[in-house]
Design a protein around this motif. Sequence first.
Motif, short mmCIF file in Angstrom:
data_model
loop_
_atom_site.label_atom_id
_atom_site.label_comp_id
_atom_site.label_asym_id
_atom_site.label_seq_id
_atom_site.Cartn_x
_atom_site.Cartn_y
_atom_site.Cartn_z
N GLU A 259 0.95 -1.49 0.15
CA GLU A 259 0.12 0.08 0.20
C GLU A 259 0.58 1.28 -0.45
O GLU A 259 0.27 2.03 -0.36
CB GLU A 259 -1.03 0.05 1.34
CG GLU A 259 -2.39 -0.42 1.23
CD GLU A 259 -2.77 -0.37 2.10
OE1 GLU A 259 -4.24 -0.70 1.73
OE2 GLU A 259 -2.62 -0.72 3.21
N THR A 260 1.92 1.39 1.22
CA THR A 260 2.82 2.04 0.97
C THR A 260 4.09 2.79 -0.37
O THR A 260 4.20 3.69 -0.54
CB THR A 260 4.13 2.37 2.10
OG1 THR A 260 4.22 1.28 2.17
CG2 THR A 260 2.42 2.74 3.46
N GLY A 261 4.06 1.79 -1.25
CA GLY A 261 4.99 1.97 -2.03
C GLY A 261 6.33 1.02 -1.76
O GLY A 261 6.86 0.84 -2.51
N ALA A 262 6.26 0.37 -0.22
CA ALA A 262 7.60 0.24 0.10
C ALA A 262 7.97 -1.29 -0.65
O ALA A 262 9.14 -1.72 -0.33
CB ALA A 262 7.77 0.04 2.03
N MET A 263 6.78 -1.96 -1.59
CA MET A 263 7.05 -2.88 -1.53
C MET A 263 6.40 -2.93 -3.15
O MET A 263 5.24 -2.15 -3.18
CB MET A 263 6.07 -4.68 -1.06
CG MET A 263 6.94 -5.40 -1.65
SD MET A 263 5.50 -6.98 -0.27
CE MET A 263 6.27 -8.44 -1.01
N PHE A 264 6.77 -3.24 -4.15
CA PHE A 264 6.14 -3.36 -5.02
C PHE A 264 4.67 -4.48 -5.78
O PHE A 264 3.59 -4.10 -6.25
CB PHE A 264 7.35 -3.64 -6.72
CG PHE A 264 6.58 -4.24 -7.81
CD1 PHE A 264 5.83 -3.25 -8.88
CD2 PHE A 264 6.58 -5.23 -8.68
CE1 PHE A 264 5.10 -2.94 -10.37
CE2 PHE A 264 6.06 -5.76 -10.09
CZ PHE A 264 5.30 -4.19 -10.21
N ALA A 265 5.11 -5.56 -5.40
CA ALA A 265 4.10 -6.73 -5.83
C ALA A 265 4.00 -7.63 -4.64
O ALA A 265 4.71 -8.18 -4.34
CB ALA A 265 3.72 -6.75 -6.76
N THR A 266 2.89 -8.74 -4.24
CA THR A 266 2.95 -9.75 -3.66
C THR A 266 1.98 -10.86 -4.61
O THR A 266 0.89 -10.61 -4.57
CB THR A 266 2.72 -9.73 -1.94
OG1 THR A 266 2.99 -11.03 -1.66
CG2 THR A 266 1.70 -9.68 -2.51
#
Length: 319
Positions: A259-266
């Motif tokens: 959600e915050t953009g710290a992770m691209f996708a899961t």
Amino acid sequence: MKLTKFKCALLGGCALFASLGGAMAQDQEPVKATMIIYLDPSVQFFNPVVKGAQDAAAAFNVDLDVQYANNDPVRQNDLIETAAATGVDGIAVSISSSDAFDDSICAAVEAGIVVIGFNNDDLEGGDGNCRQAYVGMDEFASGYELGNRMIEEFGLKEGDTVFNPREIPEASFAVARGGGIEKAMGEHGITVETVRAGLDPAEAQNIMAQALIANPNIKAVFGTGSVTSTVGAGAIRDAGVDVPFGGFDLAIEIADAVETGAMFATMDQQPYLQGYYPIAQIAMAKRYGLTPTDVDTGQGAFLDQGRIGAVKPLIGTYR
């Protein structure tokens, strides 16, 4: 959600089938089933698996026993053999090794017990193990998809190095997912570095952060399982670097990072279905002679910032 050869067009139709099957099942003797999870109860990923299994047990009148192997292959074999000796009708088991459980699973099948793999499968599928069906993600394909999406999104190119820490490198899920990532990277001349991160979140985060500090040339990070994906954003922050990050599975920390953009996708493997379908199929195989069927729970698995909000409220129960 895709079933081999057959598929429900609407989830509502599947729910109606389950309710009708459950109504008939309540008038019959309970089916006995054991579910064996290869890790321990502290691993939150398996909470939706257990809920799905319990919901199927209630719907299909199954006497369900859930056991944990605590990442101990000897204990897992003992659990399989004990379940078979007590005369269960079916066993649902995470096949976290392509070799360690072949004999005990084959012995159970030869004794007339329905055995369905879930969550982890033999790397050779049905050719490498006697289990009659597998319910879970196509892990190699999912790793390959994530790798290619990261290459396209972030312009990874020949000569780059990426980091793919693995909780249990020899486990079938890590070999398959990591293999898919390596295939995508290899097709573009990108090097993959990996380490054993372990299952303890704090230790894994530290190991990952230290690896990132030691190699400032890393261009992207790939979590392999729920632990490395949960702590990956924290490890990147601890290392003081700014690199894209993608991974697998769902947890509140993972959803927050996306959600915050710290992770691209899961990549979500829909663990609720991995619990529900094996128990339902054991009941139907025992009562009606229906053949257990492979179910790929990883269809539509890619969850990025645009999709994560819809599933976040369901994490821990149905997702």
